[in-house]
Design an enzyme around this catalytic site. Structure first.
Site, PDB file in Angstrom:
ATOM      1  N   HIS A  35       0.950  -0.139  -2.267  1.00 33.02           N
ATOM      2  CA  HIS A  35       2.216  -0.892  -2.268  1.00 33.02           C
ATOM      3  C   HIS A  35       1.928  -2.376  -2.097  1.00 33.02           C
ATOM      4  O   HIS A  35       1.065  -2.770  -1.322  1.00 33.02           O
ATOM      5  CB  HIS A  35       3.221  -0.354  -1.250  1.00 33.02           C
ATOM      6  CG  HIS A  35       2.856  -0.486   0.205  1.00 33.02           C
ATOM      7  ND1 HIS A  35       3.115  -1.616   0.942  1.00 33.02           N
ATOM      8  CD2 HIS A  35       2.263   0.379   1.077  1.00 33.02           C
ATOM      9  CE1 HIS A  35       2.722  -1.439   2.199  1.00 33.02           C
ATOM     10  NE2 HIS A  35       2.190  -0.239   2.304  1.00 33.02           N
ATOM     11  N   ASP A  53      -2.658  -3.732   4.957  1.00 36.95           N
ATOM     12  CA  ASP A  53      -1.445  -2.937   4.653  1.00 36.95           C
ATOM     13  C   ASP A  53      -0.485  -3.754   3.811  1.00 36.95           C
ATOM     14  O   ASP A  53       0.298  -4.524   4.353  1.00 36.95           O
ATOM     15  CB  ASP A  53      -0.804  -2.506   5.971  1.00 36.95           C
ATOM     16  CG  ASP A  53       0.362  -1.562   5.769  1.00 36.95           C
ATOM     17  OD1 ASP A  53       0.541  -1.041   4.659  1.00 36.95           O
ATOM     18  OD2 ASP A  53       1.123  -1.365   6.742  1.00 36.95           O
ATOM     19  N   GLU A  75       7.521  -0.306   0.173  1.00 33.45           N
ATOM     20  CA  GLU A  75       7.189   0.913   0.912  1.00 33.45           C
ATOM     21  C   GLU A  75       7.664   0.763   2.354  1.00 33.45           C
ATOM     22  O   GLU A  75       8.180   1.696   2.954  1.00 33.45           O
ATOM     23  CB  GLU A  75       5.668   1.155   0.891  1.00 33.45           C
ATOM     24  CG  GLU A  75       5.226   2.469   1.520  1.00 33.45           C
ATOM     25  CD  GLU A  75       4.936   2.378   3.008  1.00 33.45           C
ATOM     26  OE1 GLU A  75       4.812   3.427   3.653  1.00 33.45           O
ATOM     27  OE2 GLU A  75       4.852   1.252   3.551  1.00 33.45           O
ATOM     28  N   GLU A  76       7.469  -0.441   2.875  1.00 35.76           N
ATOM     29  CA  GLU A  76       7.644  -0.650   4.323  1.00 35.76           C
ATOM     30  C   GLU A  76       9.086  -0.521   4.800  1.00 35.76           C
ATOM     31  O   GLU A  76       9.328  -0.166   5.938  1.00 35.76           O
ATOM     32  CB  GLU A  76       7.132  -2.047   4.714  1.00 35.76           C
ATOM     33  CG  GLU A  76       5.638  -2.260   4.493  1.00 35.76           C
ATOM     34  CD  GLU A  76       4.778  -1.456   5.461  1.00 35.76           C
ATOM     35  OE1 GLU A  76       5.331  -0.711   6.285  1.00 35.76           O
ATOM     36  OE2 GLU A  76       3.539  -1.578   5.379  1.00 35.76           O
ATOM     37  N   ASP A 125      -3.359   3.661   1.069  1.00 39.43           N
ATOM     38  CA  ASP A 125      -2.480   2.938   1.999  1.00 39.43           C
ATOM     39  C   ASP A 125      -2.941   3.153   3.433  1.00 39.43           C
ATOM     40  O   ASP A 125      -2.141   3.305   4.341  1.00 39.43           O
ATOM     41  CB  ASP A 125      -1.009   3.381   1.813  1.00 39.43           C
ATOM     42  CG  ASP A 125      -0.050   2.519   2.619  1.00 39.43           C
ATOM     43  OD1 ASP A 125      -0.455   1.437   3.077  1.00 39.43           O
ATOM     44  OD2 ASP A 125       1.107   2.933   2.790  1.00 39.43           O
ATOM     45  N   HIS A 180       0.765  -4.179  10.801  1.00 45.17           N
ATOM     46  CA  HIS A 180       2.103  -4.762  11.015  1.00 45.17           C
ATOM     47  C   HIS A 180       2.109  -5.926  12.006  1.00 45.17           C
ATOM     48  O   HIS A 180       3.149  -6.217  12.599  1.00 45.17           O
ATOM     49  CB  HIS A 180       3.107  -3.704  11.496  1.00 45.17           C
ATOM     50  CG  HIS A 180       3.362  -2.611  10.499  1.00 45.17           C
ATOM     51  ND1 HIS A 180       4.282  -1.604  10.695  1.00 45.17           N
ATOM     52  CD2 HIS A 180       2.829  -2.350   9.274  1.00 45.17           C
ATOM     53  CE1 HIS A 180       4.304  -0.791   9.656  1.00 45.17           C
ATOM     54  NE2 HIS A 180       3.412  -1.218   8.778  1.00 45.17           N
TER      55      HIS A 180
HETATM   56 ZN   LIG Z   1       1.373   0.570   4.045  1.00 45.65          ZN
END
Ligand SMILES: [Zn+2]
Length: 457
Positions: free
Chosen positions: A273, A285, A319-320, A348, A418
């Site tokens: 993603h 990520d 995606e998130e 991912d 994140h």
């Molecule tokens: Zn991810």
């Protein structure tokens, strides 16, 4: 190194090598090409220099448009698929303080994705610590700030499971606390280490439950708050965040086809993603996964491999924050009878050293793919297991498709995940590149051996 496949095929057809040795030689050529060139890491560095790619942001769409041109220049057939994405914007400042009388200690905090803002001037209240969801019913949260302090269980060898064991506080904490009268919620960041960096992520509200502001404290501050609460149960926390919801916007999935020579209507997806959270630049990520996908098809094309099936890169958007792009793609794919998706691969799990593949398919198919293990072992890849594949390709799940997730080493993943630590300096070029080469090798052997054709019968 160009046209390596053709050269190798010619050479091995003349030399008395076993089939296994020939396959091993092809694998070696793929990994050697990847490690000598490291083109994917150069692209990843470029991508991260463009800034964070939160879904709905201009940078997210700009990165798609920029790399569409790159893929065009490499000779792939590219297209954009429109995706409507929600738009949530973090405020210019987000702050929290531990308040004891006239003493205020600032804590590192970040709004959870989707949270409402605090009232003008902030929110201040006493705090109730929650160590498990089971304990909720015995606690009086009326007028209080709920403090979910559930750590990622360090005894799991897979940090993914540890994350899974603790993520409910982020996802459902605001709902469950609000039902019991809380006016705000702070959670312990989902991090496997103790430091001052808060980790964001998506959260949910429920239709009939009052929305309350929700934020993540750094693990360091969660430990501090817990300790101080034991000494002073009347202490207060003040929270000040100005995030907001705006109108939804359109962005894109990016698709690049490497057309098959014999069965072009059969699709092998390789994907990641392209959106990221916005505290860092999403290097692991999922910039790494997106670039694994691109570098894998680039390597195969560069080396002269001609796939029988169409190898399709997909960079999913969002995606998130709701899987919007994956849902749009899967819906369109199911409605299109002219194509058949036979294999979908996703990366991912970050750009760390790849360890194996997680395969979502019938037991027979898992066994068949496990037969390739000896080819991958020289590259440290030996964990072939039946299990989940990935959130985006999971939308394609059906009886006649094999879903595969790349599984990198994950001991450091949730240190950066994140948070603002997820940037290019956290990615090792060699570790990352092994992931791209592994996907290229997997695509090559599965297309060559017609893996999954039997799963449709
Ligand atoms: Zn991810």
């Amino acid at each position: 190194m160009k046209k390596m496949f053709i050269a190798l095929f010619v050479a091995y057809s003349l030399a008395p090598l076993s089939a296994q040795d020939q396959d091993a030689a092809i694998f070696k050529s793929i990994y050697s090409q990847a490690l000598s060139e490291q083109q994917g890491f150069a692209w990843l560095t470029e991508l991260c220099s463009m800034g964070p790619r939160f879904a709905g942001s201009e940078q997210a769409t700009e990165s798609v448009l920029y790399f569409k041109e790159v893929m065009d220049s490499l000779g792939f057939e590219t297209s954009l698929q429109a995706v409507k994405v929600p738009r949530w914007v973090r405020g210019p400042q987000e702050k929290a303080w531990l308040v004891q009388g006239i003493d205020q200690t600032e804590m590192a905090v970040t709004a959870l994705g989707g949270s409402i803002a605090t009232p003008e001037g902030g929110l201040k209240a006493e705090v109730i610590e929650i160590k498990s969801f089971e304990a909720l019913d015995s606690l009086d949260l009326q007028g209080k700030i709920a403090f979910f302090n559930i750590e990622m269980d360090p005894t799991y060898i897979s940090t993914g499971y540890a994350y899974g064991s603790a993520v409910k506080q982020r996802w459902a904490g605001a709902i469950e606390a609000s039902k019991r009268g809380a006016i705000g919620v702070v959670i312990r960041s989902l991090s496997s280490s103790i430091n001052k960096y808060p980790h964001t992520g998506s959260m949910a509200y429920a239709p009939d439950v009052k929305r309350i502001p929700a934020a993540a404290l750094s693990t360091f501050d969660a430990e501090l708050l817990s300790k101080q609460l034991k000494q002073d149960p009347d202490l207060q926390v003040k929270l000040d965040m100005a995030c907001e919801w705006q109108d939804s916007v359109y962005s894109y999935n990016l698709i690049a086809d490497y057309r098959g020579s014999e069965r072009p209507e059969e699709i092998i997806v390789v994907s990641g993603h392209i959106d990221s959270w916005e505290l860092g630049t999403g290097a692991h990520d999922d910039g790494a996964g997106a670039m694994h996908a691109l570098e894998s098809i680039y390597l195969l094309k560069e080396m002269g491999f001609k796939p029988k099936r169409t190898v399709r890169l997909i960079w999913y958007m969002n995606e998130e924050f709701g899987l919007s792009g994956a849902r749009v793609y899967a819906k369109a794919a199911k409605a299109d009878d002219s194509e058949r998706h036979v294999i979908a691969i996703e990366s991912d799990g970050g750009g760390f050293t790849p360890k194996g593949f997680s395969i979502d398919a019938s037991p027979e198919m898992v066994t068949r793919i496990k037969d390739f293990r000896s080819l991958f072992e020289p590259y440290g890849i030996y964990q072939f297991s039946k299990g989940g594949s990935g959130a985006d390709i999971g939308q394609l799940k059906a009886d006649d498709i094999v879903l595969i997730g790349l599984r990198p080493d994950n001991h450091r993943y949730f240190e950066v995940h994140h948070s603002q630590l997820d940037n290019i300096s956290a990615v090792n070029a060699r570790e990352f590149t092994l992931g791209s080469a592994s996907l290229a090798a997997l695509i090559w052997i599965m297309d060559r051996d017609d893996v999954c054709i039997s799963c449709t019968k």
